[in-house]
Motif scaffolding. Structure first.
Motif, mmCIF file in Angstrom:
data_model
loop_
_atom_site.group_PDB
_atom_site.id
_atom_site.type_symbol
_atom_site.label_atom_id
_atom_site.label_comp_id
_atom_site.label_asym_id
_atom_site.label_seq_id
_atom_site.Cartn_x
_atom_site.Cartn_y
_atom_site.Cartn_z
ATOM 1 N N LEU A 36 12.045 50.716 62.981
ATOM 2 C CA LEU A 36 11.512 50.039 64.159
ATOM 3 C C LEU A 36 10.482 50.896 64.892
ATOM 4 C CD1 LEU A 36 14.802 48.379 65.408
ATOM 5 C CD2 LEU A 36 12.884 47.264 64.238
ATOM 6 N N LYS A 37 10.654 52.199 64.835
ATOM 7 C CA LYS A 37 9.732 53.119 65.495
ATOM 8 C C LYS A 37 8.410 53.253 64.727
ATOM 9 C CE LYS A 37 11.146 57.314 65.515
ATOM 10 N NZ LYS A 37 11.788 58.605 65.738
ATOM 11 N N ILE A 38 8.470 53.196 63.388
ATOM 12 C CA ILE A 38 7.267 53.467 62.597
ATOM 13 C C ILE A 38 6.501 52.225 62.190
ATOM 14 C CG2 ILE A 38 8.157 55.635 61.692
ATOM 15 C CD1 ILE A 38 8.763 54.199 59.055
ATOM 16 N N ILE A 39 7.091 51.063 62.394
ATOM 17 C CA ILE A 39 6.400 49.834 61.993
ATOM 18 C C ILE A 39 5.084 49.729 62.746
ATOM 19 C CG2 ILE A 39 6.458 47.312 62.094
ATOM 20 C CD1 ILE A 39 9.443 47.471 61.499
ATOM 21 N N ARG A 40 4.034 49.575 61.979
ATOM 22 C CA ARG A 40 2.696 49.430 62.562
ATOM 23 C C ARG A 40 2.022 48.217 61.945
ATOM 24 N NH1 ARG A 40 2.501 55.316 61.401
ATOM 25 N NH2 ARG A 40 3.013 56.330 63.351
ATOM 26 N N SER A 41 1.125 47.655 62.674
ATOM 27 C CA SER A 41 0.447 46.453 62.186
ATOM 28 C C SER A 41 -0.465 46.750 60.998
ATOM 29 C CB SER A 41 -0.358 45.806 63.306
ATOM 30 O OG SER A 41 -1.333 46.714 63.789
ATOM 31 N N ASN A 42 -0.844 48.033 60.806
ATOM 32 C CA ASN A 42 -1.736 48.341 59.690
ATOM 33 C C ASN A 42 -0.979 48.596 58.386
ATOM 34 O OD1 ASN A 42 -0.686 50.791 60.613
ATOM 35 N ND2 ASN A 42 -2.535 51.938 60.121
ATOM 36 N N TYR A 43 0.354 48.501 58.411
ATOM 37 C CA TYR A 43 1.114 48.641 57.177
ATOM 38 C C TYR A 43 0.951 47.379 56.344
ATOM 39 C CZ TYR A 43 3.582 52.849 58.735
ATOM 40 O OH TYR A 43 3.902 54.117 59.136
ATOM 41 N N PRO A 44 0.866 47.532 55.045
ATOM 42 C CA PRO A 44 0.762 46.347 54.180
ATOM 43 C C PRO A 44 2.009 45.469 54.310
ATOM 44 C CG PRO A 44 0.260 48.358 52.955
ATOM 45 C CD PRO A 44 0.785 48.775 54.291
ATOM 46 N N PRO A 45 1.850 44.176 54.134
ATOM 47 C CA PRO A 45 2.997 43.268 54.236
ATOM 48 C C PRO A 45 4.146 43.647 53.294
ATOM 49 C CG PRO A 45 0.957 42.016 54.162
ATOM 50 C CD PRO A 45 0.588 43.455 53.926
ATOM 51 N N ALA A 46 3.845 44.226 52.142
ATOM 52 C CA ALA A 46 4.900 44.614 51.195
ATOM 53 C C ALA A 46 5.814 45.682 51.787
ATOM 54 C CB ALA A 46 4.288 45.099 49.888
ATOM 55 N N VAL A 47 5.246 46.603 52.567
ATOM 56 C CA VAL A 47 6.046 47.659 53.205
ATOM 57 C C VAL A 47 6.960 47.038 54.253
ATOM 58 C CG1 VAL A 47 5.970 49.750 54.608
ATOM 59 C CG2 VAL A 47 4.286 49.413 52.793
ATOM 60 N N LEU A 48 6.398 46.187 55.074
ATOM 61 C CA LEU A 48 7.187 45.521 56.106
ATOM 62 C C LEU A 48 8.274 44.660 55.472
ATOM 63 C CD1 LEU A 48 4.281 44.522 58.519
ATOM 64 C CD2 LEU A 48 5.781 46.519 58.654
ATOM 65 N N SER A 49 7.953 44.005 54.372
ATOM 66 C CA SER A 49 8.920 43.168 53.671
ATOM 67 C C SER A 49 10.061 44.007 53.100
ATOM 68 C CB SER A 49 8.224 42.397 52.552
ATOM 69 O OG SER A 49 9.160 41.648 51.826
ATOM 70 N N ALA A 50 9.750 45.171 52.548
ATOM 71 C CA ALA A 50 10.794 46.047 52.002
ATOM 72 C C ALA A 50 11.717 46.531 53.117
ATOM 73 C CB ALA A 50 10.169 47.227 51.260
ATOM 74 N N MET A 51 11.135 46.914 54.257
ATOM 75 C CA MET A 51 11.952 47.330 55.400
ATOM 76 C C MET A 51 12.853 46.190 55.851
ATOM 77 S SD MET A 51 9.337 49.472 57.801
ATOM 78 C CE MET A 51 8.508 50.934 57.251
ATOM 79 N N GLU A 52 12.283 45.002 55.930
ATOM 80 C CA GLU A 52 13.065 43.834 56.340
ATOM 81 C C GLU A 52 14.185 43.550 55.340
ATOM 82 O OE1 GLU A 52 12.411 39.083 57.326
ATOM 83 O OE2 GLU A 52 10.751 40.242 56.505
ATOM 84 N N THR A 53 13.901 43.674 54.058
ATOM 85 C CA THR A 53 14.915 43.454 53.026
ATOM 86 C C THR A 53 16.075 44.421 53.195
ATOM 87 O OG1 THR A 53 13.291 42.600 51.431
ATOM 88 C CG2 THR A 53 15.345 43.507 50.521
ATOM 89 N N ILE A 54 15.747 45.696 53.410
ATOM 90 C CA ILE A 54 16.785 46.712 53.595
ATOM 91 C C ILE A 54 17.645 46.379 54.804
ATOM 92 C CG2 ILE A 54 17.184 49.134 54.207
ATOM 93 C CD1 ILE A 54 14.609 49.762 52.510
ATOM 94 N N MET A 55 17.004 46.054 55.919
ATOM 95 C CA MET A 55 17.764 45.757 57.133
ATOM 96 C C MET A 55 18.624 44.504 56.950
ATOM 97 S SD MET A 55 15.279 47.016 60.263
ATOM 98 C CE MET A 55 13.799 46.118 59.826
ATOM 99 N N ASN A 56 18.077 43.486 56.299
ATOM 100 C CA ASN A 56 18.857 42.264 56.054
ATOM 101 C C ASN A 56 20.052 42.531 55.146
ATOM 102 O OD1 ASN A 56 17.455 40.400 57.652
ATOM 103 N ND2 ASN A 56 15.963 40.000 56.045
ATOM 104 N N LEU A 57 19.842 43.321 54.096
ATOM 105 C CA LEU A 57 20.945 43.654 53.190
ATOM 106 C C LEU A 57 22.075 44.360 53.935
ATOM 107 C CD1 LEU A 57 19.021 44.926 50.038
ATOM 108 C CD2 LEU A 57 20.630 43.016 50.084
ATOM 109 N N VAL A 58 21.706 45.311 54.766
ATOM 110 C CA VAL A 58 22.708 46.065 55.511
ATOM 111 C C VAL A 58 23.476 45.145 56.453
ATOM 112 C CG1 VAL A 58 23.019 47.830 57.295
ATOM 113 C CG2 VAL A 58 21.566 48.305 55.317
ATOM 114 N N ILE A 59 22.764 44.304 57.169
ATOM 115 C CA ILE A 59 23.428 43.400 58.115
ATOM 116 C C ILE A 59 24.308 42.394 57.377
ATOM 117 C CG2 ILE A 59 23.033 41.537 59.786
ATOM 118 C CD1 ILE A 59 20.543 43.221 60.700
ATOM 119 N N ASP A 60 23.783 41.821 56.289
ATOM 120 C CA ASP A 60 24.543 40.826 55.531
ATOM 121 C C ASP A 60 25.806 41.402 54.889
ATOM 122 O OD1 ASP A 60 22.681 38.895 56.182
ATOM 123 O OD2 ASP A 60 21.641 38.973 54.248
#
Length: 166
Positions: free
Chosen positions: A131-155
């Motif tokens: 959450l601290k390092i997410i920047r708008s200039n990161y490629p969507p694939a990076v943001l998607s991987a972070m989101e996948t990790i967080m979703n997996l952990v929560i699920d």
């Protein structure tokens, strides 16, 4: 070159790759002292693994099995967390390595091992770093991987801690 010569050459090459994979795994057992060292080791391992066939030999499979004890895995996760915390700017080589680590964690669901090992504090730290390092200039694939990790952990979490929720 005869069939048997090619087969012998392939066996020798496979044994050399197995040896290099084993040596790289042993280097991971003796964790590097710095994040930079940890980020260069995957380059070497990646080069060796590129030669592993789709259906590896039994001896290669033995080298690829999880050789780490729980405490060693926790140390590896701590170093990975440090890499996330210090995720460099998009234009550096280290950035590409950290992105590769994030992508791999998402693809192989390595974050679930963190849950199995009860690395709750490291999971919280990983979320905070993401959450601290997410920047708008990161490629969507990076943001998607972070989101996948967080979703997996929560699920997959049996109980979601208050620290994680906050």
């Amino acid at each position: 070159m005869t069939y048997f010569d090619r087969k012998l050459e392939k066996q020798l090459k496979d044994r050399e790759i197995e040896k290099q994979v084993k040596e790289a795994g042993n280097r991971l057992l003796n964790l590097p002292s710095s994040t930079d060292d940890l980020l260069t080791l995957p380059d070497k391992v990646e080069n060796f693994l590129a030669y592993v066939e789709q259906e590896p030999s039994k001896s290669m499979i033995a080298e690829l099995d999880a050789p780490y004890k729980d405490e060693q895995m926790k140390e590896i996760f701590q170093l990975i967390g440090a890499a996330f915390e210090n995720m460099p700017h998009v234009s550096t080589h280290s950035y590409n390595k950290v992105v590769s680590i994030i992508d791999t964690i998402a693809k192989v669901k390595l974050c679930l091992v963190m849950l199995d090992l009860e690395c709750d504090a490291l999971v919280v730290e990983m979320f905070q770093n993401f959450l601290k390092i997410i920047r708008s200039n990161y490629p969507p694939a990076v943001l998607s991987a972070m989101e996948t990790i967080m979703n997996l952990v929560i699920d997959e979490s049996e109980d979601i801690s208050l620290d994680l929720l906050s």
